[in-house]
Design a protein around this motif. Structure first.
Motif, PDB file in Angstrom:
ATOM      1  N   GLY A   1      16.401  51.066 -15.743  1.00  0.00           N
ATOM      2  CA  GLY A   1      15.475  49.988 -16.332  1.00  0.00           C
ATOM      3  C   GLY A   1      14.238  50.372 -16.586  1.00  0.00           C
ATOM      4  N   ALA A   2      13.389  49.426 -17.160  1.00  0.00           N
ATOM      5  CA  ALA A   2      11.989  49.928 -17.799  1.00  0.00           C
ATOM      6  C   ALA A   2      11.098  50.021 -16.824  1.00  0.00           C
ATOM      7  CB  ALA A   2      11.468  48.429 -18.707  1.00  0.00           C
ATOM      8  N   ALA A   3      10.857  49.432 -15.666  1.00  0.00           N
ATOM      9  CA  ALA A   3      10.058  49.679 -14.616  1.00  0.00           C
ATOM     10  C   ALA A   3      10.183  50.960 -14.137  1.00  0.00           C
ATOM     11  CB  ALA A   3       9.933  48.552 -13.312  1.00  0.00           C
TER      12      ALA A   3
ATOM     13  N   VAL B   1       3.387  43.045 -21.009  1.00  0.00           N
ATOM     14  CA  VAL B   1       2.563  43.788 -20.085  1.00  0.00           C
ATOM     15  C   VAL B   1       2.409  42.651 -18.819  1.00  0.00           C
ATOM     16  CG1 VAL B   1       0.210  44.587 -19.529  1.00  0.00           C
ATOM     17  CG2 VAL B   1       1.026  44.848 -21.923  1.00  0.00           C
ATOM     18  N   VAL B   2       3.336  43.288 -17.845  1.00  0.00           N
ATOM     19  CA  VAL B   2       3.404  42.371 -16.593  1.00  0.00           C
ATOM     20  C   VAL B   2       2.136  42.586 -15.840  1.00  0.00           C
ATOM     21  CG1 VAL B   2       4.626  44.197 -15.257  1.00  0.00           C
ATOM     22  CG2 VAL B   2       5.080  41.723 -15.012  1.00  0.00           C
TER      23      VAL B   2
ATOM     24  N   ALA C   1       9.680  44.981 -17.208  1.00  0.00           N
ATOM     25  CA  ALA C   1       8.663  45.616 -18.236  1.00  0.00           C
ATOM     26  C   ALA C   1       8.323  47.143 -17.625  1.00  0.00           C
ATOM     27  CB  ALA C   1       7.316  44.827 -17.842  1.00  0.00           C
ATOM     28  N   PHE C   2       7.827  47.784 -18.775  1.00  0.00           N
ATOM     29  CA  PHE C   2       7.699  49.284 -18.234  1.00  0.00           C
ATOM     30  C   PHE C   2       6.444  49.424 -17.462  1.00  0.00           C
ATOM     31  CE2 PHE C   2       9.924  49.422 -22.455  1.00  0.00           C
ATOM     32  CZ  PHE C   2      10.938  50.272 -21.954  1.00  0.00           C
ATOM     33  N   GLY C   3       5.576  48.362 -17.450  1.00  0.00           N
ATOM     34  CA  GLY C   3       4.411  48.525 -16.488  1.00  0.00           C
ATOM     35  C   GLY C   3       3.370  47.524 -16.607  1.00  0.00           C
ATOM     36  N   THR C   4       2.291  47.617 -15.925  1.00  0.00           N
ATOM     37  CA  THR C   4       1.238  46.598 -15.879  1.00  0.00           C
ATOM     38  C   THR C   4       0.049  47.031 -16.523  1.00  0.00           C
ATOM     39  OG1 THR C   4       0.134  47.866 -14.027  1.00  0.00           O
ATOM     40  CG2 THR C   4       1.900  46.280 -13.592  1.00  0.00           C
TER      41      THR C   4
ATOM     42  N   GLY D   1       7.690  51.876 -24.176  1.00  0.00           N
ATOM     43  CA  GLY D   1       8.244  50.946 -25.181  1.00  0.00           C
ATOM     44  C   GLY D   1       8.672  51.647 -26.633  1.00  0.00           C
ATOM     45  N   ILE D   2       7.573  52.149 -26.971  1.00  0.00           N
ATOM     46  CA  ILE D   2       7.910  52.697 -28.468  1.00  0.00           C
ATOM     47  C   ILE D   2       8.642  54.018 -28.277  1.00  0.00           C
ATOM     48  CG2 ILE D   2       6.661  54.308 -30.384  1.00  0.00           C
ATOM     49  CD1 ILE D   2       4.094  52.349 -30.082  1.00  0.00           C
TER      50      ILE D   2
END
Length: 611
Positions: A114-116, A153-154, A166-169, A178-179
């Motif tokens: 997953g992204a995180a 953006v979490v 999400a990938f990050g904060t 993401g890209i």
């Protein structure tokens, strides 16, 4: 124009499609239930219901797969082939984010962490590889469009719906990964849809059940939430998000001066489509972004000229606002949306179709606008078909199964690299341990499943004597009331937790009633106390002041030997656990609840360190 379909077993046009029929169908993206006969066998071998086949022949834009459509990749590939045979231009889309959100591997959990988890790693190379590996599975399963990556953006730790999706904060981390992920998916011959514009990461309400509001100035939204979208929508090689508006002006000038086709520019973007959120940004406009014209204009100003897709129109946020899916569909089109996501019930398709048809007849919606949206979708289909041809992607069950095995190998390696232990308190669980597993997660997450059980499943496979708290009634050997107290409600409620803590406090160990006699005050049968079995606690968002945090604090007070498997955001771990008395427990930071995450978490519980 024919009559609108009725909500029932076979909605859909019953005669040859006219202009309005095709135009209305051309903006609809419904889910569906696979067709089965009375004997449980799919009548056409793939499960395409009659109403969906009729709609596809009448110009339906596409479908969204849900978990019940995709029990395995072989079934998915067969279903996709059947749908594309009916309508070669049909867009088949799916939410396959990996980690907590999986459709193709919903039963056993995602092979991709997953992204995180990806966002924990430096650079974007691993996200590129992950996207490519996932894209190969999707392409072989016949899927055209991934409803991802998540570009939120979490920034809100208590976000109930985004979290580890999400990938990050920070904007930089989300943009970089993401890209890269989007590039990987596209390189395998599949389209990508960035979501949830303008951003769902700062919300404290799940849009599946209510309307989230981000009441912050536009400059804050631009500097935080819009950055990943702006950068992803820039042509390749443009890295400054502020150049997005200037790049758009240049493109507009080129179109006017030289009639440059939009699709040439679009293919240079890193996104094929963008999904809007059911989130209200007062600084942008007075309505949720998915039905707000100002949000659409903002997205177009950033350079997006492909389809704009709404989140599912039957979600609670819009139902509360519009009163019906039909009205939500009309308002979304009025706001500039091109594709309207709908849930599984065929009545949702029928309602949206009928409402849009009435809107065209009354002049509220121009048929030309619907046709313009259809043209954007056809351009996306052309781009994806060309992409598939370049890489030689084929819809094939055997290819999909091999790609899934390769994804599993990659995912296991990623999970092993990122799942780690916070603190030095972890005492490895013995091979013959019978751990108690207490799930403290309380808040609903309709996108991912509130309490995905992959961690418990992995623990019970390794330690067959483990016990789950709360569990189903038949797992509790004590009184009926005791069982109900611990298994009722959305999670371990106050009464259940109190009973559990009383057991720990009374005996100092975790013991089932059948092991100590039917009465709670009885002594141990053999006259000697049993060994204290390990206590594993599962958390997601133990924010100070929350019910989840309160439960953790109570358990920590009576069992300072407990170990936590944390399935939520990895970033706040020190703030959430390090502030507990004594520096807090050992925490296995799983970065999500997918199958790959759970397997790596179990390895940490066994004491297997990262190589």
């Amino acid at each position: 124009m024919t009559d609108a379909p009725t909500a029932g077993a076979e909605p859909g046009p019953q005669a040859g499609p006219g202009r309005t029929e095709r135009a209305v169908n051309g903006v609809l993206l419904p889910g569906f239930e696979n067709a089965v006969g009375p004997d449980g066998v799919r009548p056409d071998g793939a499960g395409v219901p009659d109403w969906l086949a009729d709609a596809a022949r009448a110009g339906l834009a596409g479908v969204v797969y849900f978990a019940r459509n995709t029990p395995d990749v072989a079934t998915t590939a067969a279903l996709s082939a059947a749908l594309h045979e009916i309508s070669p231009d049909l867009v088949i889309a799916v939410d396959e984010e990996g980690g907590d959100v999986s459709r193709l591997e919903a039963a056993d959990g995602s092979s991709l962490p997953g992204a995180a988890a990806l966002g924990v790693l430096p650079g974007g190379a691993i996200s590129l590889d992950a996207g490519r590996a996932l894209g190969r599975v999707l392409a072989a399963a016949g899927i055209d469009l991934l409803l991802g990556p998540v570009l939120d953006v979490v920034s809100e730790p208590e976000n109930p719906v985004i979290g580890v999706r999400a990938f990050g904060t920070t904007p930089d981390v989300v943009t970089r990964h993401g890209i890269a992920f989007a590039r990987g998916v596209r390189s395998a011959g599949v389209g990508v849809c960035g979501k949830h514009f303008p951003g769902h990461g700062a919300t404290t309400v799940d849009s599946h059940v209510g309307l989230p509001v981000v009441d912050q100035p536009l400059d804050v939204v631009r500097a935080r939430d819009l950055v990943p979208f702006a950068r992803a929508l820039c042509p390749e090689g443009v890295t400054d998000p502020d150049q997005a508006l200037r790049a758009q002006a240049v493109r507009d000038q080129a179109v006017r001066a030289q009639a440059v086709p939009n699709q040439v520019v679009r293919d240079q973007s890193r996104l094929d489509a963008v999904m809007t959120a059911h989130v209200l940004f007062p600084a942008v406009g007075p309505a949720p972004a998915s039905v707000e014209p100002a949000a659409t204009r903002l997205l177009r100003e950033l350079g997006h000229d492909g389809p704009i897709i709404t989140d599912a129109l039957d979600m609670g946020a819009l139902r509360q606002l519009t009163g019906s899916v039909g009205e939500a569909a009309v308002r979304a089109v009025e706001a500039g949306a091109d594709l309207l996501c709908l849930g599984l019930d065929p009545a949702l398709y029928a309602e949206a179709y009928a409402a849009l048809s009435r809107a065209v007849a009354s002049g509220r919606v121009r048929v030309e606008q619907l046709e313009e949206s259809g043209a954007r979708t056809r351009a996306l289909v052309t781009a994806v078909r060309d992409r598939r041809a370049v890489v030689g992607a084929v819809t094939d069950a055997a290819v999909a199964q091999r790609a899934l095995a390769e994804l599993a190998d990659l995912g296991a390696g990623i999970a092993d690299a990122v799942v780690h232990v916070r603190g030095a308190r972890l005492v490895p669980l013995a091979p013959d341990a019978e751990p108690d597993v207490v799930d403290l997660r309380l808040r609903l997450d309709h996108a991912a499943g509130r309490t995905a059980r992959h961690v418990q499943t992995a623990i019970s496979a390794t330690w067959p004597g483990s016990r789950e708290w709360p569990g189903s009634g038949e797992l509790w050997p004590g009184s009926r009331e005791f069982s109900e107290a611990l298994s009722s409600g959305p999670g371990l409620d106050d009464d259940g937790l109190a009973v559990l803590i009383a057991r720990f406090t009374r005996y100092g160990v975790s013991a089932d009633l059948d092991r100590i006699g039917p009465e709670r005050g009885a002594e141990f049968p053999d006259g000697a106390p049993r060994r204290a079995e390990p206590l594993v606690v599962i958390t997601r968002e133990p924010v100070p002041g929350s019910a989840e945090r309160a439960g953790l604090e109570q358990l920590w007070a009576v069992r300072p030997d407990l170990v936590v498997v944390h399935t939520g955001l990895p970033g706040p771990v020190e703030d959430w656990f390090g502030t507990l008395s004594g520096g807090g427990p050992a925490v296995v930071v799983a970065c999500g609840t997918g199958r790959a995450n759970a397997a790596a978490a179990v390895e940490r519980l066994r004491g297997v360190a990262v190589e």
